[in-house]
Design a protein around this motif. Structure first.
Motif, PDB file in Angstrom:
ATOM      1  N   ASN A 145      62.450  69.134  72.265  1.00 17.97           N
ATOM      2  CA  ASN A 145      61.973  70.511  72.247  1.00 17.97           C
ATOM      3  C   ASN A 145      62.297  71.207  73.572  1.00 17.97           C
ATOM      4  OD1 ASN A 145      60.741  72.823  71.348  1.00 17.97           O
ATOM      5  ND2 ASN A 145      58.659  72.057  71.554  1.00 17.97           N
ATOM      6  N   ALA A 146      62.086  70.491  74.692  1.00 15.55           N
ATOM      7  CA  ALA A 146      62.388  71.068  76.002  1.00 15.55           C
ATOM      8  C   ALA A 146      63.879  71.363  76.123  1.00 15.55           C
ATOM      9  CB  ALA A 146      61.937  70.119  77.104  1.00 15.55           C
ATOM     10  N   ALA A 147      64.723  70.432  75.659  1.00 15.97           N
ATOM     11  CA  ALA A 147      66.171  70.638  75.723  1.00 15.97           C
ATOM     12  C   ALA A 147      66.593  71.825  74.865  1.00 15.97           C
ATOM     13  CB  ALA A 147      66.903  69.374  75.273  1.00 15.97           C
ATOM     14  N   ALA A 148      65.953  71.982  73.705  1.00 13.29           N
ATOM     15  CA  ALA A 148      66.277  73.110  72.827  1.00 13.29           C
ATOM     16  C   ALA A 148      65.941  74.445  73.476  1.00 13.29           C
ATOM     17  CB  ALA A 148      65.529  72.969  71.499  1.00 13.29           C
ATOM     18  N   HIS A 149      65.001  74.421  74.427  1.00 11.27           N
ATOM     19  CA  HIS A 149      64.626  75.640  75.141  1.00 11.27           C
ATOM     20  C   HIS A 149      65.330  75.764  76.489  1.00 11.27           C
ATOM     21  CE1 HIS A 149      61.434  75.607  72.106  1.00 11.27           C
ATOM     22  NE2 HIS A 149      61.343  76.908  72.336  1.00 11.27           N
ATOM     23  N   GLY A 150      66.330  74.910  76.718  1.00 12.65           N
ATOM     24  CA  GLY A 150      67.163  75.050  77.913  1.00 12.65           C
ATOM     25  C   GLY A 150      66.737  74.242  79.121  1.00 12.65           C
ATOM     26  N   ALA A 151      65.748  73.354  78.972  1.00 13.14           N
ATOM     27  CA  ALA A 151      65.330  72.540  80.116  1.00 13.14           C
ATOM     28  C   ALA A 151      66.475  71.637  80.561  1.00 13.14           C
ATOM     29  CB  ALA A 151      64.109  71.700  79.756  1.00 13.14           C
ATOM     30  N   ASP A 152      66.607  71.476  81.862  1.00 15.58           N
ATOM     31  CA  ASP A 152      67.666  70.636  82.414  1.00 15.58           C
ATOM     32  C   ASP A 152      67.210  69.211  82.683  1.00 15.58           C
ATOM     33  OD1 ASP A 152      69.949  72.606  82.953  1.00 15.58           O
ATOM     34  OD2 ASP A 152      68.204  73.621  83.801  1.00 15.58           O
ATOM     35  N   ALA A 153      65.895  68.995  82.750  1.00 12.22           N
ATOM     36  CA  ALA A 153      65.396  67.657  83.067  1.00 12.22           C
ATOM     37  C   ALA A 153      63.958  67.521  82.613  1.00 12.22           C
ATOM     38  CB  ALA A 153      65.479  67.410  84.570  1.00 12.22           C
ATOM     39  N   TRP A 154      63.517  66.282  82.489  1.00 14.20           N
ATOM     40  CA  TRP A 154      62.104  66.000  82.259  1.00 14.20           C
ATOM     41  C   TRP A 154      61.748  64.719  82.989  1.00 14.20           C
ATOM     42  CZ3 TRP A 154      60.909  61.350  80.070  1.00 14.20           C
ATOM     43  CH2 TRP A 154      61.894  60.727  79.289  1.00 14.20           C
ATOM     44  N   VAL A 155      60.485  64.625  83.351  1.00 21.09           N
ATOM     45  CA  VAL A 155      59.982  63.425  84.016  1.00 21.09           C
ATOM     46  C   VAL A 155      58.680  63.038  83.342  1.00 21.09           C
ATOM     47  CG1 VAL A 155      59.106  62.436  86.160  1.00 21.09           C
ATOM     48  CG2 VAL A 155      60.999  64.060  86.233  1.00 21.09           C
ATOM     49  N   SER A 156      58.569  61.772  82.999  1.00 23.94           N
ATOM     50  CA  SER A 156      57.312  61.252  82.479  1.00 23.94           C
ATOM     51  C   SER A 156      56.707  60.350  83.534  1.00 23.94           C
ATOM     52  CB  SER A 156      57.541  60.458  81.190  1.00 23.94           C
ATOM     53  OG  SER A 156      56.352  59.775  80.840  1.00 23.94           O
ATOM     54  N   ALA A 157      55.516  60.691  83.988  1.00 27.36           N
ATOM     55  CA  ALA A 157      54.874  59.907  85.040  1.00 27.36           C
ATOM     56  C   ALA A 157      54.597  58.484  84.580  1.00 27.36           C
ATOM     57  CB  ALA A 157      53.580  60.579  85.477  1.00 27.36           C
ATOM     58  N   ARG A 158      54.331  58.260  83.314  1.00 27.65           N
ATOM     59  CA  ARG A 158      54.055  56.907  82.831  1.00 27.65           C
ATOM     60  C   ARG A 158      55.338  56.096  82.726  1.00 27.65           C
ATOM     61  NH1 ARG A 158      53.714  52.472  82.291  1.00 27.65           N
ATOM     62  NH2 ARG A 158      52.446  51.198  80.931  1.00 27.65           N
ATOM     63  N   CYS A 159      56.397  56.708  82.216  1.00 28.05           N
ATOM     64  CA  CYS A 159      57.642  55.966  82.019  1.00 28.05           C
ATOM     65  C   CYS A 159      58.495  55.917  83.279  1.00 28.05           C
ATOM     66  CB  CYS A 159      58.466  56.600  80.899  1.00 28.05           C
ATOM     67  SG  CYS A 159      57.725  56.418  79.270  1.00 28.05           S
ATOM     68  N   MET A 160      58.223  56.829  84.223  1.00 32.29           N
ATOM     69  CA  MET A 160      59.000  56.910  85.453  1.00 32.29           C
ATOM     70  C   MET A 160      60.490  57.040  85.155  1.00 32.29           C
ATOM     71  SD  MET A 160      56.685  56.995  87.676  1.00 32.29           S
ATOM     72  CE  MET A 160      57.574  56.846  89.198  1.00 32.29           C
ATOM     73  N   ARG A 161      60.816  57.914  84.221  1.00 30.90           N
ATOM     74  CA  ARG A 161      62.211  58.125  83.866  1.00 30.90           C
ATOM     75  C   ARG A 161      62.542  59.603  83.958  1.00 30.90           C
ATOM     76  NH1 ARG A 161      64.169  55.638  78.460  1.00 30.90           N
ATOM     77  NH2 ARG A 161      66.085  56.380  79.400  1.00 30.90           N
ATOM     78  N   CYS A 162      63.783  59.877  84.245  1.00 38.00           N
ATOM     79  CA  CYS A 162      64.278  61.246  84.237  1.00 38.00           C
ATOM     80  C   CYS A 162      65.417  61.324  83.241  1.00 38.00           C
ATOM     81  CB  CYS A 162      64.806  61.658  85.616  1.00 38.00           C
ATOM     82  SG  CYS A 162      63.551  61.703  86.885  1.00 38.00           S
ATOM     83  N   SER A 163      65.602  62.481  82.673  1.00 38.97           N
ATOM     84  CA  SER A 163      66.716  62.651  81.754  1.00 38.97           C
ATOM     85  C   SER A 163      67.277  64.050  81.927  1.00 38.97           C
ATOM     86  CB  SER A 163      66.252  62.457  80.310  1.00 38.97           C
ATOM     87  OG  SER A 163      67.306  62.713  79.411  1.00 38.97           O
ATOM     88  N   ALA A 164      68.577  64.138  81.989  1.00 32.58           N
ATOM     89  CA  ALA A 164      69.224  65.449  82.044  1.00 32.58           C
ATOM     90  C   ALA A 164      69.433  65.956  80.633  1.00 32.58           C
ATOM     91  CB  ALA A 164      70.557  65.345  82.772  1.00 32.58           C
TER      92      ALA A 164
END
Length: 200
Positions: A179-198
């Protein structure tokens, strides 16, 4: 009794004395709080004699301390190893990128500043330890993804989806990321998973 000796003991025991609160105001732990915390650590601090005895106890404990498998440090700052090794102890440092440095601790048994963040292997006095050297700050989203980039951060368990049993799960995380990518987000971070994704 001067609070300076109390503060010296507290810092030697690893306590944080000063901090900045959520409103940006400088704060300092009160002496009675420091004494209570130190007492909980088995370090008496009611009198000057107590403080001297507790400092000596810490000194002896540190001298007998075993080297942990992981030490942390800050990029560009020396690392105090006086609790484990004498001054001028020779060492070999293997950086994360494979490069080596052979040198010696300084006159205060400090490891010279390491300018490269990452996980490095220190061999010293027939022992090995991993050094985790952290940069002074995390890179920003703009530094990672370019000017004007934006992203989201989320606590995994705060997400909801039908049938998740009341706590967030990785399916909810996937839905949020798409959903974030569909709205143009360039990245996300999950504090529990400690992962980033472009955004791809």
């Amino acid at each position: 009794m001067s609070d300076e000796r109390l503060i010296h003991l507290a810092e030697a025991a690893g306590l944080s004395i000063d901090w900045v609160d959520a409103d940006g105001r400088d704060q300092r732990a009160r002496p009675e709080v420091l004494r209570a915390v130190l007492a909980g650590l088995g370090l008496a601090a009611e009198t000057a004699a107590d403080i001297d005895a507790s400092l000596e106890k810490l000194h002896l404990n540190n001298r007998n301390a075993s080297l942990p498998p992981l030490l942390t440090g800050d990029q560009g700052r020396g690392l105090d190893l006086s609790a484990y090794f004498p001054p001028a102890t020779r060492f070999s440092l293997q950086f994360e990128n494979g490069e080596y440095r052979d040198a010696a601790l300084d006159g205060d048994a400090q490891l010279p500043a390491i300018e490269v963040p990452g996980y490095h292997r220190l061999e010293i006095d027939d022992r090995q330890v991993t050094l985790a050297i952290a940069p002074p700050s995390c890179p920003t989203v703009n530094e990672l993804a370019g000017e004007g980039a934006w992203g989201l951060t989320v606590q995994l368990y705060s997400l909801r989806r039908p049938g998740d049993g009341g706590i967030g799960d990785t399916q909810a995380l996937e839905s949020m990321a798409r959903n974030a990518a569909a709205h143009g987000a360039d990245a996300w971070v999950s504090a529990r998973c400690m992962r980033c994704s472009a955004n791809t």
